[in-house]
Design an enzyme around this catalytic site. Structure first.
Site, mmCIF file in Angstrom:
data_model
loop_
_atom_site.group_PDB
_atom_site.id
_atom_site.type_symbol
_atom_site.label_atom_id
_atom_site.label_comp_id
_atom_site.label_asym_id
_atom_site.label_seq_id
_atom_site.Cartn_x
_atom_site.Cartn_y
_atom_site.Cartn_z
ATOM 1 N N CYS A 73 0.833 -1.208 0.000
ATOM 2 C CA CYS A 73 0.000 0.000 0.000
ATOM 3 C C CYS A 73 0.866 1.257 0.000
ATOM 4 C CB CYS A 73 -0.909 -0.049 1.236
ATOM 5 S SG CYS A 73 -1.764 1.492 1.605
ATOM 6 N N CYS A 93 0.153 3.714 2.800
ATOM 7 C CA CYS A 93 0.641 3.143 4.066
ATOM 8 C C CYS A 93 2.133 3.411 4.223
ATOM 9 C CB CYS A 93 0.396 1.635 4.115
ATOM 10 S SG CYS A 93 -1.336 1.153 4.086
#
Length: 150
Positions: free
Chosen positions: A68, A71
């Protein structure tokens, strides 16, 4: 003096610490590692359960995954927030790819998502990447709100 239960980020043993000693860099009674290492602990599903249910401190969790982009972008900010929130809040990370059961049980639908747990219960959640200052501000606001409703 009041005593708190604090779970070690290294060996995951529950320690009893006097509230007055939190700011004195306490060590784990079992492994001697620092209870507040200056960075979030990466937790498995079992460790997540232990930290959120056995710690008397609020636990701020970053649900993330290595693939991600947002993230990865937020990871340094979450680590920076640790410096401002610890030792009064424990910051931890849970990789939702490795702990899929936790993500499913908590209905984590997007990542990154941060969630604040107090006494084993989720009291607040925020999805999306945030800057360090925003993480700190959001957490403090949720803590203030949670203590007025208890």
């Amino acid at each position: 003096m009041s005593q708190l239960h604090v779970v070690c980020p290294h060996c995951h043993t529950t320690n009893r610490i006097r509230d007055a000693d939190l700011d004195r860099n306490p060590d784990c009674g079992s492994c001697r590692g620092a209870l507040f290492a200056g960075q979030p602990a990466n937790l498995s599903a079992t460790e997540f359960e232990r930290h959120t249910t056995r710690s008397d401190l609020p636990v701020l969790v970053d649900f993330w995954a290595p693939w991600c982009g947002p993230c990865r972008m937020m990871a340094p900010a979450f680590e920076q927030a640790t410096a401002e929130l610890a030792p009064r809040v424990q910051l931890v990370k849970v990789n939702t790819d490795e702990a899929q059961g936790v993500g499913a049980r908590l209905n984590i639908r997007s990542i990154p998502t941060i969630a604040l747990f107090i006494g084993g219960k989720e009291v607040a959640r925020q999805a999306g990447a945030m800057a360090a200052g925003d993480i700190v501000k959001w957490t403090r606001a949720q803590l203030a709100r949670a203590t007025t409703t208890v």
